[in-house]
Design a protein around this motif. Structure first.
Motif, PDB file in Angstrom:
ATOM      1  N   GLU A  52      45.271  32.068  35.738  1.00 17.88           N
ATOM      2  CA  GLU A  52      46.203  33.167  35.484  1.00 17.88           C
ATOM      3  C   GLU A  52      47.449  32.653  34.773  1.00 17.88           C
ATOM      4  O   GLU A  52      47.899  33.235  33.773  1.00 17.88           O
ATOM      5  CB  GLU A  52      46.564  33.835  36.810  1.00 17.88           C
ATOM      6  CG  GLU A  52      47.494  35.003  36.677  1.00 17.88           C
ATOM      7  CD  GLU A  52      47.820  35.668  38.000  1.00 17.88           C
ATOM      8  OE1 GLU A  52      48.674  36.574  37.993  1.00 17.88           O
ATOM      9  OE2 GLU A  52      47.243  35.283  39.048  1.00 17.88           O
ATOM     10  N   ALA A  53      47.990  31.539  35.240  1.00 16.86           N
ATOM     11  CA  ALA A  53      49.206  30.973  34.643  1.00 16.86           C
ATOM     12  C   ALA A  53      48.974  30.540  33.198  1.00 16.86           C
ATOM     13  O   ALA A  53      49.796  30.815  32.313  1.00 16.86           O
ATOM     14  CB  ALA A  53      49.705  29.796  35.471  1.00 16.86           C
ATOM     15  N   LYS A  54      47.861  29.875  32.929  1.00 16.85           N
ATOM     16  CA  LYS A  54      47.568  29.410  31.560  1.00 16.85           C
ATOM     17  C   LYS A  54      47.321  30.589  30.621  1.00 16.85           C
ATOM     18  O   LYS A  54      47.698  30.539  29.441  1.00 16.85           O
ATOM     19  CB  LYS A  54      46.366  28.467  31.549  1.00 16.85           C
ATOM     20  CG  LYS A  54      46.648  27.122  32.197  1.00 16.85           C
ATOM     21  CD  LYS A  54      47.584  26.284  31.365  1.00 16.85           C
ATOM     22  CE  LYS A  54      47.790  24.919  31.966  1.00 16.85           C
ATOM     23  NZ  LYS A  54      48.812  24.148  31.302  1.00 16.85           N
ATOM     24  N   ALA A  55      46.697  31.645  31.112  1.00 20.94           N
ATOM     25  CA  ALA A  55      46.476  32.832  30.283  1.00 20.94           C
ATOM     26  C   ALA A  55      47.807  33.460  29.889  1.00 20.94           C
ATOM     27  O   ALA A  55      48.012  33.839  28.729  1.00 20.94           O
ATOM     28  CB  ALA A  55      45.593  33.838  31.017  1.00 20.94           C
ATOM     29  N   LYS A  56      48.725  33.538  30.841  1.00 20.20           N
ATOM     30  CA  LYS A  56      50.049  34.093  30.540  1.00 20.20           C
ATOM     31  C   LYS A  56      50.807  33.196  29.575  1.00 20.20           C
ATOM     32  O   LYS A  56      51.454  33.691  28.645  1.00 20.20           O
ATOM     33  CB  LYS A  56      50.846  34.298  31.830  1.00 20.20           C
ATOM     34  CG  LYS A  56      50.326  35.448  32.662  1.00 20.20           C
ATOM     35  CD  LYS A  56      51.096  35.577  33.967  1.00 20.20           C
ATOM     36  CE  LYS A  56      50.600  36.738  34.794  1.00 20.20           C
ATOM     37  NZ  LYS A  56      51.308  36.817  36.091  1.00 20.20           N
ATOM     38  N   GLU A  57      50.715  31.872  29.763  1.00 17.80           N
ATOM     39  CA  GLU A  57      51.339  30.916  28.835  1.00 17.80           C
ATOM     40  C   GLU A  57      50.800  31.090  27.423  1.00 17.80           C
ATOM     41  O   GLU A  57      51.528  30.902  26.447  1.00 17.80           O
ATOM     42  CB  GLU A  57      51.066  29.474  29.278  1.00 17.80           C
ATOM     43  CG  GLU A  57      51.979  28.927  30.317  1.00 17.80           C
ATOM     44  CD  GLU A  57      51.608  27.495  30.691  1.00 17.80           C
ATOM     45  OE1 GLU A  57      51.142  26.720  29.821  1.00 17.80           O
ATOM     46  OE2 GLU A  57      51.780  27.158  31.870  1.00 17.80           O
ATOM     47  N   ALA A  58      49.511  31.422  27.314  1.00 17.87           N
ATOM     48  CA  ALA A  58      48.873  31.607  26.008  1.00 17.87           C
ATOM     49  C   ALA A  58      49.214  32.957  25.381  1.00 17.87           C
ATOM     50  O   ALA A  58      48.770  33.258  24.275  1.00 17.87           O
ATOM     51  CB  ALA A  58      47.358  31.457  26.138  1.00 17.87           C
ATOM     52  N   GLY A  59      49.994  33.773  26.095  1.00 18.96           N
ATOM     53  CA  GLY A  59      50.446  35.043  25.534  1.00 18.96           C
ATOM     54  C   GLY A  59      49.631  36.257  25.935  1.00 18.96           C
ATOM     55  O   GLY A  59      49.883  37.357  25.442  1.00 18.96           O
ATOM     56  N   TYR A  60      48.686  36.098  26.815  1.00 18.79           N
ATOM     57  CA  TYR A  60      47.885  37.237  27.253  1.00 18.79           C
ATOM     58  C   TYR A  60      48.635  38.048  28.306  1.00 18.79           C
ATOM     59  O   TYR A  60      49.311  37.494  29.166  1.00 18.79           O
ATOM     60  CB  TYR A  60      46.563  36.781  27.883  1.00 18.79           C
ATOM     61  CG  TYR A  60      45.572  36.195  26.915  1.00 18.79           C
ATOM     62  CD1 TYR A  60      44.782  37.018  26.123  1.00 18.79           C
ATOM     63  CD2 TYR A  60      45.417  34.817  26.812  1.00 18.79           C
ATOM     64  CE1 TYR A  60      43.854  36.475  25.251  1.00 18.79           C
ATOM     65  CE2 TYR A  60      44.490  34.269  25.935  1.00 18.79           C
ATOM     66  CZ  TYR A  60      43.714  35.104  25.159  1.00 18.79           C
ATOM     67  OH  TYR A  60      42.799  34.570  24.289  1.00 18.79           O
ATOM     68  N   GLU A  61      48.471  39.357  28.231  1.00 20.89           N
ATOM     69  CA  GLU A  61      48.836  40.223  29.343  1.00 20.89           C
ATOM     70  C   GLU A  61      47.549  40.312  30.159  1.00 20.89           C
ATOM     71  O   GLU A  61      46.487  40.601  29.595  1.00 20.89           O
ATOM     72  CB  GLU A  61      49.256  41.604  28.844  1.00 20.89           C
ATOM     73  CG  GLU A  61      49.662  42.543  29.947  1.00 20.89           C
ATOM     74  CD  GLU A  61      50.027  43.927  29.449  1.00 20.89           C
ATOM     75  OE1 GLU A  61      49.877  44.868  30.244  1.00 20.89           O
ATOM     76  OE2 GLU A  61      50.432  44.068  28.280  1.00 20.89           O
ATOM     77  N   VAL A  62      47.620  40.047  31.445  1.00 22.30           N
ATOM     78  CA  VAL A  62      46.385  39.886  32.211  1.00 22.30           C
ATOM     79  C   VAL A  62      46.185  40.961  33.266  1.00 22.30           C
ATOM     80  O   VAL A  62      47.135  41.571  33.755  1.00 22.30           O
ATOM     81  CB  VAL A  62      46.321  38.501  32.887  1.00 22.30           C
ATOM     82  CG1 VAL A  62      46.292  37.396  31.846  1.00 22.30           C
ATOM     83  CG2 VAL A  62      47.450  38.296  33.864  1.00 22.30           C
ATOM     84  N   LYS A  63      44.922  41.162  33.577  1.00 28.27           N
ATOM     85  CA  LYS A  63      44.471  41.939  34.732  1.00 28.27           C
ATOM     86  C   LYS A  63      43.791  40.930  35.632  1.00 28.27           C
ATOM     87  O   LYS A  63      42.915  40.188  35.188  1.00 28.27           O
ATOM     88  CB  LYS A  63      43.475  43.015  34.321  1.00 28.27           C
ATOM     89  CG  LYS A  63      44.080  44.123  33.520  1.00 28.27           C
ATOM     90  CD  LYS A  63      44.029  45.383  34.330  1.00 28.27           C
ATOM     91  CE  LYS A  63      44.539  46.548  33.511  1.00 28.27           C
ATOM     92  NZ  LYS A  63      45.128  47.553  34.354  1.00 28.27           N
ATOM     93  N   VAL A  64      44.191  40.896  36.894  1.00 25.70           N
ATOM     94  CA  VAL A  64      43.679  39.905  37.835  1.00 25.70           C
ATOM     95  C   VAL A  64      43.101  40.624  39.047  1.00 25.70           C
ATOM     96  O   VAL A  64      43.706  41.568  39.566  1.00 25.70           O
ATOM     97  CB  VAL A  64      44.801  38.949  38.281  1.00 25.70           C
ATOM     98  CG1 VAL A  64      44.300  37.970  39.323  1.00 25.70           C
ATOM     99  CG2 VAL A  64      45.371  38.203  37.074  1.00 25.70           C
ATOM    100  N   GLY A  65      41.935  40.172  39.461  1.00 25.77           N
ATOM    101  CA  GLY A  65      41.332  40.709  40.668  1.00 25.77           C
ATOM    102  C   GLY A  65      40.903  39.576  41.577  1.00 25.77           C
ATOM    103  O   GLY A  65      40.367  38.575  41.107  1.00 25.77           O
ATOM    104  N   LYS A  66      41.160  39.750  42.860  1.00 25.33           N
ATOM    105  CA  LYS A  66      40.787  38.727  43.835  1.00 25.33           C
ATOM    106  C   LYS A  66      40.045  39.415  44.976  1.00 25.33           C
ATOM    107  O   LYS A  66      40.563  40.360  45.586  1.00 25.33           O
ATOM    108  CB  LYS A  66      42.035  38.012  44.332  1.00 25.33           C
ATOM    109  CG  LYS A  66      41.759  36.798  45.180  1.00 25.33           C
ATOM    110  CD  LYS A  66      43.063  36.065  45.475  1.00 25.33           C
ATOM    111  CE  LYS A  66      42.834  34.839  46.327  1.00 25.33           C
ATOM    112  NZ  LYS A  66      44.107  34.162  46.640  1.00 25.33           N
TER     113      LYS A  66
END
Length: 154
Positions: A52-66
């Motif tokens: 999640e952190a690396k995706a945000k660093e890469a500029g993605y807006e993320v949807k996360v499910g756990k």
């Protein structure tokens, strides 16, 4: 990792055979961002792609499910309810960015993410694929449902 070394060896042999005119196709390079990591401990750990952190660093807006394995019928029946499946998707296009798992048999189910990412599958396609029940593998679908507000097993 043995699975990476094996694929690298196959690509090497294909390249040699192509250079000698014995192989018609260009060997496909490895996408090292789509190599599953598996740790065979208890509980098992498996992951592929962005955190999640690396995706945000890469500029993605993320949807996360756990999805907790404590909510899995198969994990309960097997007596292994510790752990979870966490998925990360790009909010804009639905691209599957990564999956991270801890729990019973997760090294067996990480391949769904690897294949899904290779085929550029979106969350919508996974949600519309029937997953067998009860299985640990359906926890991947359950985590995706959490990410998109469609969870029915929590």
């Amino acid at each position: 990792m043995a699975h990476v070394a094996s694929k690298e060896a196959i690509i090497c042999v294909e390249a040699i055979a192509k250079a000698e005119g014995k192989y018609k196709h260009q060997p496909e390079p490895i996408d090292y961002n789509n190599v599953p990591g598996c740790t065979y401990c208890y509980p098992e750990v498996a992951s592929v792609g962005f955190t999640e952190a690396k995706a945000k660093e890469a500029g993605y807006e993320v949807k996360v499910g756990k999805f907790p394995l404590s909510a899995s019928g198969k994990a309960s029946a097997a007596g292994h309810t510790e752990g979870f499946v966490k998925v990360i998707f790009d909010a804009k296009y639905g691209e599957w960015l990564g999956t991270h798992m801890i729990g019973y048999n997760v090294t067996e189910i990480i391949a769904e993410t690897v294949v899904g990412r290779k085929l550029e599958t979106t969350y919508h396609e996974v949600l519309n694929a029937i997953h067998p029940h009860p299985t640990i593998s359906e926890s991947v679908k359950d985590a995706i449902e959490v990410a998109y507000g469609e969870a029915i097993h929590l």
